[in-house]
Design a protein around this motif. Structure first.
Motif, PDB file in Angstrom:
ATOM      1  N   PHE A  19       0.830  -1.207   0.000  1.00 62.01           N
ATOM      2  CA  PHE A  19       0.000   0.000   0.000  1.00 62.01           C
ATOM      3  C   PHE A  19       0.864   1.257   0.000  1.00 62.01           C
ATOM      4  N   GLN A  20       1.905   1.280   0.824  1.00 66.57           N
ATOM      5  CA  GLN A  20       2.772   2.451   0.905  1.00 66.57           C
ATOM      6  C   GLN A  20       3.505   2.696  -0.411  1.00 66.57           C
ATOM      7  N   ILE A  21       3.854   1.636  -1.112  1.00 69.26           N
ATOM      8  CA  ILE A  21       4.552   1.793  -2.393  1.00 69.26           C
ATOM      9  C   ILE A  21       3.604   2.274  -3.483  1.00 69.26           C
ATOM     10  N   ILE A  22       2.407   1.696  -3.547  1.00 68.24           N
ATOM     11  CA  ILE A  22       1.490   1.986  -4.648  1.00 68.24           C
ATOM     12  C   ILE A  22       0.731   3.286  -4.444  1.00 68.24           C
ATOM     13  N   PHE A  23       0.250   3.529  -3.231  1.00 72.31           N
ATOM     14  CA  PHE A  23      -0.635   4.668  -3.007  1.00 72.31           C
ATOM     15  C   PHE A  23       0.066   5.882  -2.414  1.00 72.31           C
ATOM     16  N   GLU A  24       1.117   5.666  -1.640  1.00 70.30           N
ATOM     17  CA  GLU A  24       1.810   6.795  -1.026  1.00 70.30           C
ATOM     18  C   GLU A  24       2.901   7.309  -1.965  1.00 70.30           C
ATOM     19  N   SER A  25       3.113   8.625  -1.959  1.00 69.52           N
ATOM     20  CA  SER A  25       4.134   9.216  -2.820  1.00 69.52           C
ATOM     21  C   SER A  25       5.169  10.006  -2.026  1.00 69.52           C
ATOM     22  N   ASP A  26       5.146   9.870  -0.695  1.00 66.90           N
ATOM     23  CA  ASP A  26       6.089  10.609   0.138  1.00 66.90           C
ATOM     24  C   ASP A  26       7.273   9.760   0.582  1.00 66.90           C
ATOM     25  N   THR A  27       7.420   8.565  -0.007  1.00 66.70           N
ATOM     26  CA  THR A  27       8.567   7.707   0.278  1.00 66.70           C
ATOM     27  C   THR A  27       9.366   7.497  -1.000  1.00 66.70           C
ATOM     28  N   ARG A  28      10.610   7.061  -0.831  1.00 66.45           N
ATOM     29  CA  ARG A  28      11.458   6.837  -2.004  1.00 66.45           C
ATOM     30  C   ARG A  28      10.890   5.736  -2.894  1.00 66.45           C
ATOM     31  N   SER A  29      10.453   4.640  -2.278  1.00 63.27           N
ATOM     32  CA  SER A  29       9.902   3.531  -3.067  1.00 63.27           C
ATOM     33  C   SER A  29       8.612   3.952  -3.758  1.00 63.27           C
ATOM     34  N   GLY A  30       7.794   4.778  -3.077  1.00 60.01           N
ATOM     35  CA  GLY A  30       6.560   5.249  -3.696  1.00 60.01           C
ATOM     36  C   GLY A  30       6.827   6.143  -4.885  1.00 60.01           C
ATOM     37  N   LYS A  31       7.826   7.014  -4.763  1.00 62.46           N
ATOM     38  CA  LYS A  31       8.169   7.897  -5.879  1.00 62.46           C
ATOM     39  C   LYS A  31       8.720   7.097  -7.056  1.00 62.46           C
ATOM     40  N   VAL A  32       9.547   6.094  -6.760  1.00 64.26           N
ATOM     41  CA  VAL A  32      10.085   5.247  -7.836  1.00 64.26           C
ATOM     42  C   VAL A  32       8.953   4.521  -8.550  1.00 64.26           C
ATOM     43  N   PHE A  33       7.992   3.987  -7.777  1.00 63.09           N
ATOM     44  CA  PHE A  33       6.848   3.298  -8.382  1.00 63.09           C
ATOM     45  C   PHE A  33       6.058   4.246  -9.276  1.00 63.09           C
ATOM     46  N   ASP A  34       5.815   5.470  -8.808  1.00 61.72           N
ATOM     47  CA  ASP A  34       5.071   6.443  -9.604  1.00 61.72           C
ATOM     48  C   ASP A  34       5.785   6.754 -10.908  1.00 61.72           C
ATOM     49  N   ILE A  35       7.109   6.955 -10.830  1.00 59.42           N
ATOM     50  CA  ILE A  35       7.879   7.286 -12.033  1.00 59.42           C
ATOM     51  C   ILE A  35       7.850   6.132 -13.024  1.00 59.42           C
ATOM     52  N   VAL A  36       8.020   4.909 -12.522  1.00 57.66           N
ATOM     53  CA  VAL A  36       8.006   3.736 -13.398  1.00 57.66           C
ATOM     54  C   VAL A  36       6.633   3.563 -14.036  1.00 57.66           C
ATOM     55  N   LEU A  37       5.568   3.739 -13.240  1.00 57.85           N
ATOM     56  CA  LEU A  37       4.224   3.562 -13.767  1.00 57.85           C
ATOM     57  C   LEU A  37       3.891   4.623 -14.801  1.00 57.85           C
ATOM     58  N   ILE A  38       4.291   5.873 -14.540  1.00 61.06           N
ATOM     59  CA  ILE A  38       4.069   6.931 -15.518  1.00 61.06           C
ATOM     60  C   ILE A  38       4.801   6.627 -16.814  1.00 61.06           C
ATOM     61  N   SER A  39       6.029   6.127 -16.715  1.00 61.63           N
ATOM     62  CA  SER A  39       6.804   5.779 -17.909  1.00 61.63           C
ATOM     63  C   SER A  39       6.121   4.679 -18.704  1.00 61.63           C
ATOM     64  N   VAL A  40       5.592   3.667 -18.004  1.00 64.84           N
ATOM     65  CA  VAL A  40       4.891   2.573 -18.684  1.00 64.84           C
ATOM     66  C   VAL A  40       3.619   3.077 -19.346  1.00 64.84           C
ATOM     67  N   ILE A  41       2.905   3.976 -18.670  1.00 61.25           N
ATOM     68  CA  ILE A  41       1.682   4.543 -19.245  1.00 61.25           C
ATOM     69  C   ILE A  41       1.995   5.299 -20.529  1.00 61.25           C
ATOM     70  N   ILE A  42       3.013   6.152 -20.482  1.00 60.90           N
ATOM     71  CA  ILE A  42       3.382   6.938 -21.661  1.00 60.90           C
ATOM     72  C   ILE A  42       3.834   6.022 -22.790  1.00 60.90           C
ATOM     73  N   LEU A  43       4.613   4.990 -22.462  1.00 56.14           N
ATOM     74  CA  LEU A  43       5.071   4.047 -23.495  1.00 56.14           C
ATOM     75  C   LEU A  43       3.895   3.285 -24.089  1.00 56.14           C
ATOM     76  N   SER A  44       2.934   2.896 -23.253  1.00 55.68           N
ATOM     77  CA  SER A  44       1.757   2.179 -23.739  1.00 55.68           C
ATOM     78  C   SER A  44       0.939   3.044 -24.688  1.00 55.68           C
ATOM     79  N   VAL A  45       0.730   4.302 -24.314  1.00 53.74           N
ATOM     80  CA  VAL A  45      -0.014   5.217 -25.176  1.00 53.74           C
ATOM     81  C   VAL A  45       0.735   5.454 -26.482  1.00 53.74           C
ATOM     82  N   SER A  46       2.064   5.530 -26.424  1.00 53.33           N
ATOM     83  CA  SER A  46       2.870   5.722 -27.641  1.00 53.33           C
ATOM     84  C   SER A  46       2.711   4.542 -28.592  1.00 53.33           C
ATOM     85  N   ILE A  47       2.635   3.340 -28.037  1.00 55.18           N
ATOM     86  CA  ILE A  47       2.435   2.150 -28.868  1.00 55.18           C
ATOM     87  C   ILE A  47       1.082   2.206 -29.559  1.00 55.18           C
ATOM     88  N   VAL A  48       0.060   2.688 -28.843  1.00 60.99           N
ATOM     89  CA  VAL A  48      -1.267   2.824 -29.454  1.00 60.99           C
ATOM     90  C   VAL A  48      -1.209   3.806 -30.621  1.00 60.99           C
TER      91      VAL A  48
END
Length: 295
Positions: A19-48
């Motif tokens: 929960f802290q990794i996925i939903f929280e953004s005030d930790t290092r692991s949470g920020k890394v998860f957000d950055i990775v997920l945003i990158s995957v989202i942008i890459l997925s949309v680019s493929i479309v």
């Protein structure tokens, strides 16, 4: 009455960490998860986007299909983890972002159980729904939430402004229809309204233009009005943003029960489902229940 958890202590700790990794953004692991997920989202949309180009689809269509399934699996696992780590997953599943998450992964899975070439064309069109994942980018930025709140607070003023703009378009469009001859392109009031919108927004396509002096005079007035009214919604929205910056009282704490954000900084319980917000400490209500039970 005591509340017992169906999860073992080890599994409960793993759910809390997830929960802290996925939903929280005030930790290092949470920020890394957000950055990775945003990158995957942008890459997925680019493929479309790339898959919609005919010659790229003809050459790399198979690779695009493989990539699509990889992204589908990633987003499916992410959606399952979000549900698993929450105490009240149904509330998240019924939320705005929960529905978006589900809708964007469904078309690919539906293509496995719905046969037929014509149906597959429909599924292919539905894959464009993946673009709605871009809306999730707003969830990771606190400033984005502030902008949404500013828009919400200024919605009545903006609605009043749009009403005034529509009134101007209707009046001037109808007037130019009465003045200009059909040879100028003003063959109906809808055509005249189209010209009024293009002129007021200072786009000026030039496909329809008045030819009479009076009509040209009206066009000049509308173009000047177009420049003058641009500052109105900008000023209204800017004022609300400044107000939100001065009076921002919300924290970035996510609810462990339903995943909702946007609680007051001094809030202890979720405004939606009533869950204790501090996942590091025990809910005082549980202690009181245990004391009452001992008595």
């Amino acid at each position: 009455m005591s509340h017992s958890s169906p999860f073992s202590p080890g599994e409960k700790g793993l759910r809390l960490r997830t929960f802290q990794i996925i939903f929280e953004s005030d930790t290092r692991s949470g920020k890394v998860f957000d950055i990775v997920l945003i990158s995957v989202i942008i890459l997925s949309v680019s493929i479309v986007f790339l898959d919609s180009v005919p010659h790229l689809n003809a050459r790399y269509g198979e690779w695009f299909s493989i990539a699509e399934w990889v992204f589908t699996l990633i987003f499916t696992v992410e959606y399952a983890l979000r549900i698993w780590c929450l105490d009240r997953p149904w509330r998240y599943m019924r939320s705005f972002y929960g529905i978006i998450d589900l809708v964007t992964i469904m078309p690919s899975w539906l293509s496995l159980v719905i046969p037929g070439a014509q149906t597959m064309l429909v599924i292919r069109i539905m894959r464009v729904l993946r673009l709605f994942r871009v809306l999730r980018l707003m969830e990771f930025v606190g400033e984005g939430r502030m902008l949404v709140q500013a828009l919400n607070r200024s919605r009545r003023k903006i609605l009043l402004f749009l009403t005034a703009v529509l009134s101007i378009i209707t009046v001037f469009g109808s007037l130019i229809y009465l003045i200009e001859p059909p040879e100028a392109g003003f063959t109906s009031i809808p055509k005249a309204l189209y010209w009024a919108i293009v002129t007021l927004t200072t786009v000026g396509y030039g496909d329809i233009a008045p030819i009479t002096p009076v009509g040209q005079f009206i066009s000049s007035i509308m173009m000047i009005l177009g420049y003058s009214i641009l500052a109105v919604p900008t000023g209204v929205f800017s004022a609300e943003v400044i107000r939100a910056m001065r009076t921002e009282q919300e924290s970035e704490e996510a609810c462990p029960g339903c995943g909702r954000e946007g609680h007051d900084k001094d809030a202890h319980y979720c405004k939606d489902c009533g869950t204790w917000l501090d996942e590091e400490t025990e809910d005082p209500r549980l202690k009181e229940d245990n004391v009452d039970q001992d008595k």
